[in-house]
Design a protein around this motif. Structure first.
Motif, PDB file in Angstrom:
ATOM      1  N   THR A   1     -49.246  -7.257  62.049  1.00 55.75           N
ATOM      2  CA  THR A   1     -50.456  -6.874  61.316  1.00 55.75           C
ATOM      3  C   THR A   1     -50.097  -6.322  59.937  1.00 55.75           C
ATOM      4  O   THR A   1     -50.809  -6.553  58.953  1.00 55.75           O
TER       5      THR A   1
ATOM      6  N   ASP B   1     -55.986 -11.996  66.511  1.00 53.43           N
ATOM      7  CA  ASP B   1     -55.031 -11.322  67.383  1.00 53.43           C
ATOM      8  C   ASP B   1     -55.405 -11.713  68.813  1.00 53.43           C
ATOM      9  O   ASP B   1     -56.406 -11.248  69.350  1.00 53.43           O
TER      10      ASP B   1
ATOM     11  N   SER C   1     -57.334  -4.314  62.360  1.00 53.70           N
ATOM     12  CA  SER C   1     -56.623  -5.151  63.321  1.00 53.70           C
ATOM     13  C   SER C   1     -57.641  -5.714  64.303  1.00 53.70           C
ATOM     14  O   SER C   1     -58.390  -4.962  64.918  1.00 53.70           O
TER      15      SER C   1
ATOM     16  N   GLU D   1     -51.810 -13.708  65.439  1.00 57.76           N
ATOM     17  CA  GLU D   1     -50.858 -12.908  66.217  1.00 57.76           C
ATOM     18  C   GLU D   1     -50.954 -13.346  67.678  1.00 57.76           C
ATOM     19  O   GLU D   1     -52.035 -13.632  68.156  1.00 57.76           O
TER      20      GLU D   1
END
Ligand SMILES: Nc1ncnc2c1ncn2[C@@H]1O[C@H](COP(=O)(O)OP(=O)(O)OP(=O)(O)O)[C@@H](O)[C@H]1O
Ligand SMILES: [Mg+2]
Length: 165
Positions: free
Chosen positions: A44, A82, A62, A110
Motif C-alpha cells: 500500500t 486489495d 487502503s 494487492e
C-alpha cells in the motif's frame, strides 16, 4: 529488476518511478499490476507513492474492506484493489471490476492470487520482501505491455535507488 528501499519514503519513491514509467509507456490497453509480499511488506505504501505521482493529493485509503478504490488521475482510471479479504474469485465480478477496466485503466492489485483466473496473469508483478533494514521490490513482466513498462523503468536513472540487478 530488483530495487532496494531502505525506508517507507524510498518505497513511495519506487511507486513514483513506476508511475512515470507507466505514463511514458503510453499504453492503449489496461495494465494490471500485481503486488505480492507478506502482510506489512509495503504494498500500500508503494501504491501511495504511485498515486501521489499521478496527482492524487491527500491520504490513500487502503481498500482493506471496500476491496476496490477507484481514482481518476492523469486522464486514467486508476483502480487500487486489495483482495486479501476476497472470499472467492467470483466476488470480483460482483464488485464490477470488469466495468472499471477501460482502455486507459491501470489496476494496482494487492494479493492478486486471491482473484484466481478472474484477474489473469498480471502484466507486471511486483514482489516485496523484507530486509533487516528495509524492503526489496522485485519486478517481473508477464506480458508485452509489462515488458514495455519495465524497460522504461530500468532506463530511468536514479541515484536514490540501490539497483542490484
Ligand atoms: N522500505 C521500507 N522500510 C521500512 N518500512 C517500510 C518500508 N516500506 C514500507 N514500510 C512500512 O511498512 C508498514 C506496512 O506497509 P503497508 O501497509 O504498505 O504494507 P502492505 O504490504 O500494504 O500490508 P498489507 O498486506 O497488510 O496490505 C508501514 O508502516 C510502512 O511505513
Ligand atoms: Mg496493503
Amino acid at each position: 529488476m530488483r530495487l532496494v528501499a531502505r525506508n517507507a519514503e524510498e518505497t513511495r519513491a519506487v511507486g513514483a518511478r513506476l508511475a512515470a514509467a507507466i505514463v511514458a509507456a503510453d499504453l492503449e490497453d489496461p495494465l494490471v499490476v500485481g503486488l505480492t509480499g507478506d502482510l506489512g511488506a509495503g504494498k500500500t505504501t508503494l501504491v501511495g507513492g504511485l498515486l501521489e505521482a499521478l496527482g492524487h493529493a491527500g491520504a490513500v485509503r487502503s481498500p482493506t474492506y471496500t476491496l476496490i478504490e477507484p481514482y481518476l488521475l492523469a486522464g486514467r482510471d486508476v483502480v487500487h484493489c486489495d483482495l486479501y479479504r476476497l472470499r472467492h474469485p467470483g466476488e470480483l465480478e460482483d464488485l464490477g471490476l470488469r466495468d472499471l477496466m477501460t482502455s486507459r485503466s491501470v489496476l494496482l492489485v494487492e494479493w492478486p492470487a486471491r482473484g484466481g483466473d478472474c484477474l489473469g496473469t498480471p502484466d507486471l508483478s511486483l514482489e516485496l520482501g523484507y530486509l533487516d533494514d528495509g524492503r526489496t521490490v522485485e519486478f517481473r513482466a508477464g506480458s508485452t505491455r509489462g515488458r514495455q513498462v519495465l524497460s522504461r523503468l530500468s532506463s530511468t536513472n536514479s541515484d536514490e535507488f540501490h539497483v542490484s540487478s
